[in-house]
Design a protein around this motif. Structure first.
Motif, mmCIF file in Angstrom:
data_model
loop_
_atom_site.group_PDB
_atom_site.id
_atom_site.type_symbol
_atom_site.label_atom_id
_atom_site.label_comp_id
_atom_site.label_asym_id
_atom_site.label_seq_id
_atom_site.Cartn_x
_atom_site.Cartn_y
_atom_site.Cartn_z
ATOM 1 N N GLN A 236 -0.327 -0.192 -5.659
ATOM 2 C CA GLN A 236 -0.291 0.924 -6.595
ATOM 3 C C GLN A 236 0.998 0.958 -7.400
ATOM 4 O O GLN A 236 1.029 1.495 -8.519
ATOM 5 C CB GLN A 236 -0.455 2.248 -5.831
ATOM 6 N N ASP A 357 -17.489 -1.193 -15.044
ATOM 7 C CA ASP A 357 -16.320 -0.318 -15.084
ATOM 8 C C ASP A 357 -15.438 -0.649 -16.275
ATOM 9 O O ASP A 357 -14.833 0.244 -16.878
ATOM 10 C CB ASP A 357 -15.500 -0.449 -13.795
ATOM 11 N N LEU A 474 -6.755 -2.808 -13.461
ATOM 12 C CA LEU A 474 -7.058 -1.779 -12.471
ATOM 13 C C LEU A 474 -8.337 -2.093 -11.712
ATOM 14 O O LEU A 474 -8.446 -1.812 -10.508
ATOM 15 C CB LEU A 474 -7.164 -0.415 -13.156
ATOM 16 N N ARG A 477 -7.353 -4.925 -9.295
ATOM 17 C CA ARG A 477 -6.494 -4.413 -8.234
ATOM 18 C C ARG A 477 -7.298 -3.645 -7.192
ATOM 19 O O ARG A 477 -7.060 -3.761 -5.982
ATOM 20 C CB ARG A 477 -5.406 -3.517 -8.828
ATOM 21 N N LYS A 478 -8.234 -2.870 -7.647
ATOM 22 C CA LYS A 478 -9.094 -2.125 -6.721
ATOM 23 C C LYS A 478 -9.904 -3.075 -5.853
ATOM 24 O O LYS A 478 -10.083 -2.848 -4.646
ATOM 25 C CB LYS A 478 -10.009 -1.199 -7.523
ATOM 26 N N SER A 479 -10.393 -4.136 -6.468
ATOM 27 C CA SER A 479 -11.169 -5.121 -5.710
ATOM 28 C C SER A 479 -10.310 -5.850 -4.683
ATOM 29 O O SER A 479 -10.729 -6.044 -3.535
ATOM 30 C CB SER A 479 -11.803 -6.129 -6.676
ATOM 31 N N GLN A 481 -7.501 -4.761 -3.328
ATOM 32 C CA GLN A 481 -7.095 -3.805 -2.298
ATOM 33 C C GLN A 481 -8.201 -3.607 -1.259
ATOM 34 O O GLN A 481 -7.921 -3.286 -0.099
ATOM 35 C CB GLN A 481 -6.732 -2.472 -2.953
ATOM 36 N N ASP A 482 -9.426 -3.808 -1.654
ATOM 37 C CA ASP A 482 -10.537 -3.664 -0.728
ATOM 38 C C ASP A 482 -10.861 -4.964 0.002
ATOM 39 O O ASP A 482 -11.187 -4.948 1.197
ATOM 40 C CB ASP A 482 -11.779 -3.191 -1.495
#
Length: 554
Positions: A236, A357, A474, A477-479, A481-482
């Motif tokens: 983040q 997205d 973004l 990054r979300k992908s 992070q998961d």
């Protein structure tokens, strides 16, 4: 019992130099015990105010509840004096009483006077000089008084002593059980210890250990913290546009257009720059793997110290288990790192501009008027039919953002574009400025001057690329992070959990190694013997206390 008259302060003969300190410490070690009775002996021919025996007794027993004063040498007092006031307790009161005695003289010892004769002589002296106190003084009365005080003192202390002995017996029994019995069946013992260690290791990861830490996070809780706090906060904190200047963006755009000026921002420039930003996610992802690997190493020590006490008996087995688990973790580390590297490489392999997205974010970011219809018109001089509403997603976003960011474009009767800045469009700036008189243009200098002011179109192009990069970054990054925690759990944590016991059994459960691994340390064997002897002594003490409680106390 405190010493008569003075402590030894000056070493004599072969006595040590610190004889005074040794004597003082020895006395303190006895009289400081709250369960002890203090027999303070002070001679009658000296001042009781200077008695060191009474001073030491009062230091540990200020109220005199445990102190009995014995006044000796009554027959050596000066003529015309007696110890009546002292024996009556009018000088120094003592709770347990004051008893006067007459000691055997050196002459009695030299002449081998019998003890019975000495006692009769003592009683005769008391009858002559202290007739009212003769029945409460003398060595015989002192012996009876001490026996009575001791028995009553034991009776009062018995409940507490019983509790202490019982508690100590339980503690030493637990310690003896922890040391275990000498190994008879090496095969069963080794298999039991290995299985128990593997179970404790997995339970620590799952959060169900027998001993839960209260001072710090450990095991699965710390892995969860690494995933969602350490790794999550690190991702983040990464700026989607960090390290990317407007000059970098303009340079990428120009390099992507080749020799021809571009009407729109080249899509290849966006892909080039966004890949550069996505690449920054790889380092924190690999650091996440490293932190989880370190925690899995720490769990080994946790299980060795708290969960599997049997390992303390067998140091060679302990070292072998640590070596096997460490090797297993070390073998899985490069596999996990490679998978995390592939996750980032997968994102770099294909920039999906059709991602739902990304498309939604682009539309929301670009559209100020969602009802406005935008047509892409070719340069002036072509017919109106050259305009077409069918654009690719990337160019559509660029066109909408170009119109909305300027606010000066519109449709003339639905046919032609109008531009309030026609002069600027007809005579666009080269970006380098006109050379002044006497100044030559360096044709070899193709780099963009970093300090010059951007034109309106350059500013617009930069904003387009920046918004696109931020939106797509973004998403990636979300992908990441998961997916990174999932990869770490599958390739490292769960793999080790599922194969730990089989790995330990396969490496250690061998006939040639069993006797070597199950050799006890010398300290363990010695401590087991000491604990066993102490437990035996406590059991005898408990039996004695039980017998005393059943005995009639005078």
């Amino acid at each position: 019992m405190t010493p008569d008259t003075q402590l030894i302060t000056v070493p004599v003969g072969d006595q040590p130099e610190d004889i005074e300190a040794q004597v003082y410490e020895m006395i303190q070690s006895f009289i400081s015990n709250p369960n002890s009775l203090i027999l303070a002996v002070s001679p009658a021919n000296s001042d009781l105010a200077t008695s060191e025996a009474l001073k030491l007794a009062r230091d540990v027993d200020p109220e005199g509840r445990r102190t009995l004063l014995v006044v000796s040498k009554l027959d050596l007092m000066d003529a015309g004096t007696d110890a009546l006031e002292v024996l009556l307790g009018r000088v120094i009161p003592v709770r347990l009483g004051i008893i006067g005695v007459v000691n055997r003289s050196q002459h009695d010892i030299n002449t081998q006077k019998s003890l019975e004769d000495s006692l009769r002589g003592e009683q005769a002296f008391l009858q002559r000089h202290y007739p009212s106190l003769a029945a409460r003084c003398g060595s015989r009365y002192l012996a009876r008084t001490l026996s009575r005080l001791l028995m009553h003192h034991i009776r009062d202390c018995l409940p507490e002593l019983k509790s202490r002995v019982t508690a100590l017996s339980g503690q030493y029994q637990a310690r003896l059980s922890g040391y275990g019995q000498p190994v008879e069946d090496h095969s069963a013992t080794l298999l039991q210890i290995v299985t128990k260690f593997a179970s404790d290791y997995c339970n620590t990861i799952e959060g169900t250990p027998r001993y839960i830490q209260t001072t710090e996070l450990c095991g699965g809780a710390r892995i969860c913290y690494i995933f969602h706090e350490t790794f999550g906060r690190t991702l983040q904190s990464i700026d989607p546009l960090g390290g990317l200047t407007e000059l970098d963006i303009l340079t990428a755009i120009r390099n992507a257009t080749g020799p021809r000026p571009a009407l729109f921002v080249p899509e290849i420039s966006f892909e080039l720059l966004v890949k550069r930003q996505i690449k920054r996610l790889e380092e924190p992802s690999l650091r996440c793997v490293e932190l989880v690997h370190e925690e899995l190493q720490r769990i080994i020590q946790h299980c060795s110290s708290y969960s599997t006490q049997e390992l303390l008996r067998f140091p060679k087995l302990h070292d072998s288990i640590v070596e096997v688990v460490t090797a297993l973790l070390r073998k899985r580390l490069p596999v996990t790192n490679e998978m995390v590297h592939h996750l980032v490489a997968i994102e770099l392999a294909y920039i999906n501009t059709k991602h739902p997205d990304f498309s939604d974010a682009a539309q929301v970011s670009a559209s100020v008027n969602s009802q406005q219809v935008v047509l892409l018109c070719l340069p002036s001089g072509l017919s109106d039919q050259a305009c077409t509403p069918q654009l690719s997603g990337f160019l559509y976003f660029y066109a909408v953002l170009a119109v909305n960011s300027q606010g000066h474009f519109g449709l003339d009767g639905g046919k032609r574009w109008k531009n309030d800045r026609a002069v600027e469009e007809r005579a666009p700036s080269s970006g380098f400025g006109s050379p002044s008189k006497g100044q030559a243009i360096n044709l070899l200098d193709t780099a963009l001057p970093p300090s010059r002011r951007l034109t309106t179109r350059e500013q617009r192009d930069c904003e387009v690329i920046q918004r696109l990069i931020k939106s797509y970054f973004l998403i990636v990054r979300k992908s990441i992070q998961d997916s990174v925690p999932k990869a770490v759990m599958h390739f490292l944590v769960n793999f080790v959990k599922e194969r730990l016991q089989s790995e330990l059994v396969g490496q250690l459960y061998k006939q040639t190694l069993m006797h070597q691994l199950l050799v006890e340390s010398a300290d363990t064997a010695q401590q087991r013997d000491e604990v066993a002897h102490m437990l035996e002594a406590l059991q005898k003490a408990n039996n004695i206390i039980s017998e005393i409680r059943e005995t009639h106390l005078w």
